[in-house]
Every structure is written in structure tokens, then in C-alpha cells.
Design an enzyme around this catalytic site. Structure first.
Site, PDB file in Angstrom:
ATOM      1  CB  CYS A  70      -0.721   2.796   6.145  1.00  0.00           C
ATOM      2  SG  CYS A  70      -2.174   3.863   6.181  1.00  0.00           S
ATOM      3  CD  GLU A 162      -2.452   7.656  -3.322  1.00  0.00           C
ATOM      4  OE1 GLU A 162      -2.839   6.969  -4.272  1.00  0.00           O
ATOM      5  OE2 GLU A 162      -1.484   7.325  -2.590  1.00  0.00           O
ATOM      6  CB  CYS A 194       1.109  10.685   6.832  1.00  0.00           C
ATOM      7  SG  CYS A 194       0.366  10.168   5.260  1.00  0.00           S
ATOM      8  CG  HIS A 196       0.783   9.387   1.097  1.00  0.00           C
ATOM      9  ND1 HIS A 196       0.273   8.295   1.760  1.00  0.00           N
ATOM     10  CD2 HIS A 196       0.306   9.299  -0.177  1.00  0.00           C
ATOM     11  CE1 HIS A 196      -0.485   7.594   0.939  1.00  0.00           C
ATOM     12  NE2 HIS A 196      -0.485   8.181  -0.251  1.00  0.00           N
TER      13      HIS A 196
HETATM   14  N1  DGL Z   1       0.240   6.740   4.057  1.00  0.00           N
HETATM   15  C1  DGL Z   1      -0.926   6.747   4.928  1.00  0.00           C
HETATM   16  C2  DGL Z   1      -0.468   7.060   6.348  1.00  0.00           C
HETATM   17  O1  DGL Z   1       0.702   6.836   6.659  1.00  0.00           O
HETATM   18  C3  DGL Z   1      -1.947   7.657   4.326  1.00  0.00           C
HETATM   19  C4  DGL Z   1      -3.288   7.473   4.854  1.00  0.00           C
HETATM   20  C5  DGL Z   1      -4.403   7.894   3.949  1.00  0.00           C
HETATM   21  O2  DGL Z   1      -4.687   7.157   3.016  1.00  0.00           O
HETATM   22  O3  DGL Z   1      -5.043   8.909   4.259  1.00  0.00           O
HETATM   23  O4  DGL Z   1      -1.231   7.477   7.186  1.00  0.00           O
END
Ligand code: DGL
Length: 270
Positions: A70, A162, A194, A196
Site C-alpha cells: 500500500c 472497492e 497505488c 489498486h
Molecule cells: N492500495 C493503496 C495504495 O497503494 C490504496 C490506499 C487507499 O486505501 O486509499 O495506496
């Protein structure tokens, strides 16, 4: 033995997938803090407290080594954890440094002074908290000179992913890419900062056009983890097998994870 992989939600599964492919015999305990996602709109103390709580849970599952898959947690919490939270026999690895080493063509642990590199104009896509931390620019400045970074805080994208709303996620990605290109019309590289965002990599690549090289973290992090474990086999921990843990609703999180990874993933309550 087992290692831990942590994310606020589903994004770290992109890293889990790459690590699982690179090290198929390595048991992994994955922790998704779905009840508190997204992290990217929280303040630094909040992110630190959630990240250390998740790390503690992974220690309880026998993982001495945890990967913060993350960027938001890596940017907001990792340095503070290393200074005042991690005992000597535990380690947390972030996802920033391996990516920057790849971007600046450095070998692991090359601490030589910053130098000129091939990329000159870098577009960074990340969460609002990661962009606000300026952690990416700081780590880059230790390694490279003469690189112009334009950052785009991609509000809303993590929430949409999500929630499984991929139509909204695509529309948001395209509008964030447009906004970035208005500030920097000709980037030569783009960072998906990120975990995601690799789930939307095809959309980023399409919106950016064929001349922009898109860097995403999963394979880079998997490779650097394999290298780390070869040098530190003692960090493999006492854990017993792989597991998927979530602070959210296990049925809902399992359904989304199965959809994203196109394989059956079963989460249990953390
Ligand atoms: N996967 C997280 C990242 O790499 C997401 C962060 C979030 O929850 O906003 O930053």
C-alpha cells in the site's frame, strides 16, 4: 513459515498475485483492512495507527516480515514504524523504493549519489495522502537528478474499485489522466503509485497513449522480495500456511477478490 502482505483493501492483491507467481511455495498471510479503506483520504496519524494495528495482526499470524503493499501506508507510516515501532527481529518492506530503483535503473542497495537518468518527465498517479506526503519525490531525489515529477491525486478511484463499480473507476481514471496531461502534456513515464491501480492498468495505458511507459509495482516488488528473502531466509517467520484476513465482510471481500484475480479467494474475519 509465512510472510505477511498488507493493504487497506483489495489493491495489495495485485502484489499478492505477483509474489505468488514468483514464489509459488511461499505461504502468504494477506490482510485487507477493508473496514477502514480507503486510507488515501485519512491523515498521517490515522494511517500510522491503522498500519501498525494491521502489522501487529500479521505478527500474531507468525509473519516476522510484512510487505506494506500500500503506497499510502508506505508513504505515511513506514519511516515512523522503522524508527519507533519495529523490534529488531521484525521487518516491514514498502513498495516505493523498489519502484524508484526500477525507474532510475539502480541495483538494490546502490546508495551512490543521485545521477542523471533516462526518464525526464514523470507522471505520478496516487492517492491524495500519498501525493500530499511527497514521499515519492523525496525517495526519487536521493537517486536521480533532473527529473520533473507531476503528481495527480486520484480521488475516488480506490472507493470505486472497492465497491466493484468499474464503470465509475474507469471514468475517474480517464478524468485524472486528462487533468495530469493538462499539467504535463508529454510525460515519458507514468507511475501507478497505488496498488489498486494495476487493476485499471489497461485504462491508464489507453488514456496516456503509446508513448508513455507505464510502471506498476506488482512484478517489481515481487522480484525485490525474492531477492530480499534469498539474502534473509531467517525472516520467513513461524506462520503456518497462507490465509486471507479482512476487517470487512468476508463474503463481500471474497466475492470482489475472486472477481479481480479470476480465481477463488476466500477471506476470513481478521
Ligand atoms: N492500495 C493503496 C495504495 O497503494 C490504496 C490506499 C487507499 O486505501 O486509499 O495506496
Amino acid at each position: 513459515m509465512a510472510i505477511g502482505i498488507f493493504d487497506s483493501g483489495l489493491g495489495g492483491l495485485t502484489v499478492w498475485n505477483a509474489v505468488h507467481k514468483r514464489l509459488p511455495d511461499l505461504p502468504i498471510v494477506y490482510f485487507a483492512d477493508s473496514a477502514h479503506a480507503p486510507y488515501g483520504v485519512r491523515d498521517m496519524d490515522d494511517i500510522y495507527n491503522l498500519t501498525t494495528a494491521a502489522t501487529q495482526r500479521l505478527w500474531d499470524a507468525g509473519c516476522d516480515l510484512t510487505v506494506l503493499a500500500c503506497n499510502t501506508a508506505s508513504a505515511a507510516a513506514l519511516r515512523r514504524m522503522q524508527e519507533s515501532f519495529l523490534p529488531p527481529h521484525k521487518r516491514s518492506l514498502g513498495v516505493f523504493v523498489p519502484l524508484i530503483e526500477a525507474l532510475t535503473e539502480r541495483q538494490w542497495g546502490d546508495n551512490s549519489p543521485p545521477r542523471e537518468v533516462a526518464v525526464k518527465n514523470v507522471a505520478l498517479f496516487a492517492t491524495p495522502a500519498t501525493v500530499a506526503s511527497r514521499a515519492f519525490q523525496r525517495e526519487l531525489a536521493f537517486r536521480a537528478i533532473g527529473v520533473d515529477v507531476e503528481a495527480q491525486a486520484c480521488g475516488g478511484v480506490v472507493d470505486a474499485i472497492e465497491d466493484g463499480d468499474m464503470i465509475l473507476a474507469e471514468a475517474l481514471v480517464r478524468s485524472h489522466v486528462d487533468a495530469l496531461l493538462r499539467k504535463m502534456p508529454r510525460p515519458d513515464a507514468a507511475i501507478l503509485g497505488c496498488t489498486h491501480y494495476p487493476l485499471m492498468e489497461a485504462i491508464f495505458a489507453d488514456a496516456l497513449g503509446p508513448d508513455v511507459k507505464v510502471y506498476s509495482q506488482a512484478d517489481i516488488v515481487a522480484e525485490s522480495l525474492a531477492d530480499y528473502l534469498q539474502r534473509h531466509p531467517e525472516m520467513l517467520g513461524q506462520g503456518q500456511g497462507g490465509l486471507f484476513l479482512t476487517t470487512g465482510d468476508p463474503a463481500r471481500v471474497s466475492a470482489r477478490a475472486t472477481q479481480f484475480l479470476r480465481q477463488e479467494i476466500r477471506f476470513t474475519a481478521a
